[in-house]
Design an enzyme around this catalytic site. Sequence first.
Site, short mmCIF file in Angstrom:
data_model
loop_
_atom_site.label_atom_id
_atom_site.label_comp_id
_atom_site.label_asym_id
_atom_site.label_seq_id
_atom_site.Cartn_x
_atom_site.Cartn_y
_atom_site.Cartn_z
N LYS A 35 11.55 -27.33 -2.03
CA LYS A 35 10.58 -28.38 -2.34
C LYS A 35 9.23 -28.04 -1.71
O LYS A 35 9.14 -27.15 -0.85
CB LYS A 35 11.09 -29.73 -1.81
CG LYS A 35 11.29 -29.79 -0.30
CD LYS A 35 12.00 -31.08 0.10
CE LYS A 35 12.31 -31.10 1.58
NZ LYS A 35 13.16 -32.25 1.95
N TYR A 259 -18.17 -28.43 17.86
CA TYR A 259 -18.39 -29.86 17.62
C TYR A 259 -17.89 -30.68 18.80
O TYR A 259 -16.81 -30.42 19.34
CB TYR A 259 -17.66 -30.30 16.37
CG TYR A 259 -18.28 -29.76 15.09
CD1 TYR A 259 -19.60 -30.05 14.75
CD2 TYR A 259 -17.53 -28.98 14.22
CE1 TYR A 259 -20.15 -29.57 13.58
CE2 TYR A 259 -18.08 -28.50 13.05
CZ TYR A 259 -19.39 -28.80 12.73
OH TYR A 259 -19.94 -28.31 11.58
C1 LIG Z 1 14.24 -31.61 2.64
C2 LIG Z 1 15.68 -31.90 2.51
C3 LIG Z 1 16.62 -31.06 3.10
C4 LIG Z 1 16.24 -29.89 3.96
O1 LIG Z 1 15.92 -30.36 5.27
P1 LIG Z 1 15.60 -29.33 6.46
O2 LIG Z 1 15.47 -30.19 7.66
O3 LIG Z 1 14.30 -28.68 6.10
O4 LIG Z 1 16.72 -28.39 6.53
C5 LIG Z 1 17.96 -31.33 2.87
N1 LIG Z 1 18.34 -32.40 2.13
C6 LIG Z 1 17.45 -33.24 1.58
C7 LIG Z 1 17.94 -34.40 0.79
C8 LIG Z 1 16.09 -33.04 1.75
O5 LIG Z 1 15.23 -33.87 1.19
#
Ligand SMILES: *Cc1c(COP(=O)(O)O)cnc(C)c1O
Length: 368
Positions: A35, A259
Amino acid sequence: MPRPLTATIHLDSMQHNLARARCCAPGTRVWAVVKANAYGHGLERGMRGFADADGLALIEPDNALRLRELGWTKPLLLLEGIFDGADAQLLVSHGIDSTVHSVEQIVLLEQARLSGPIDVHLKMNTGMNRLGFAPPAYAAAHARLRAIPAVRNITLMTHFANADELEHPRLTIREQVARFSSGARGIAGLRSLSNSGGVLHQALLARELANDWVRPGIMLYGGTPGGKSASEFGLRPTMTLASEIIGIQDIVAGDTVGYGSRFEAAEPARIGVVACGYADGYPRHAQQGTPVLVDGVATTLIGRVSMDMLTVDLTDVPGAHVGSRVTLWGAGLPIDTVAQAADTIGYELMCALAARVRVLEANLDSHG
Ligand SMILES: *Cc1c(COP(=O)(O)O)cnc(C)c1O
């Protein structure tokens, strides 16, 4: 000449980290989570780096289609499920698996009158309190889903709130697993529970964690979900953000930098200006003292991070010059260390890599 800032993606390390996940969860099928543009690494690179995964899991339906176009033929899973009726048709036409977390999504599937078979992950809310059916409502949701002719396999799924910490004071993995077992009692089907934290704890929780599928994300990108450091878990960095010194200032006691004049020199100092700023994804909230490597030598961030530049202390890096290589995170400097200094997590830094950063690919070995 392009700007010297680059993000180098180490596909060999992605492969290595996937193999680590398999070691932690032997005999379990792996959804590699891609994702958010493969946690900032690029969707297509995620596909290549995790070619050995049993499936790819993501959030965005359009990117699932893109993976099919790119030639991914193994399973795909939508982790938030579908958002409308048109998405339901895509599941059939492109062979995409979907999470089902709400009554509304069941209704969408019922109304879609799908022609072909679809496989779904039915999500139980075991304490995270974001998505999913409460344990007492789970069996009824399962039965309703089972009654949809197009639905073929239903995998039973939940998600951990605190998988990084075995003995979390508010909600432990064991407690969530117990709720899961009670909600799923008597229901047949494969099980999918663990994110990276769960995978890394699999050995300690072998009895409780009956996974048929695991869903690691951050560990595959060489970040830690918490607990121990990524290298202690045997993980390798997959993204090195590096740039160059583009300017040097020799300042005297009392001079300030940048800054807000946040840094004031107590004694004469040599300041390096690095071509990387918050518009590249480097966190503006990184504190002074955040580690930075210049020609492989550890030094620190000083002053405020600006949009296109940041400043580092070169006083103790006498060999540094305009053109010296600067590592912001990655090989030699864990992204989690930088994240911690900015009061965030490695996940956020990876995902926030900006589109203007030039992305290269290399094996980690060739970069030392
Ligand atoms: C993002 C996600 C994961 C992966 O999580 P990590 O902490 O990056 O391993 C697993 N399951 C679901 C449903 C997620 O949304």
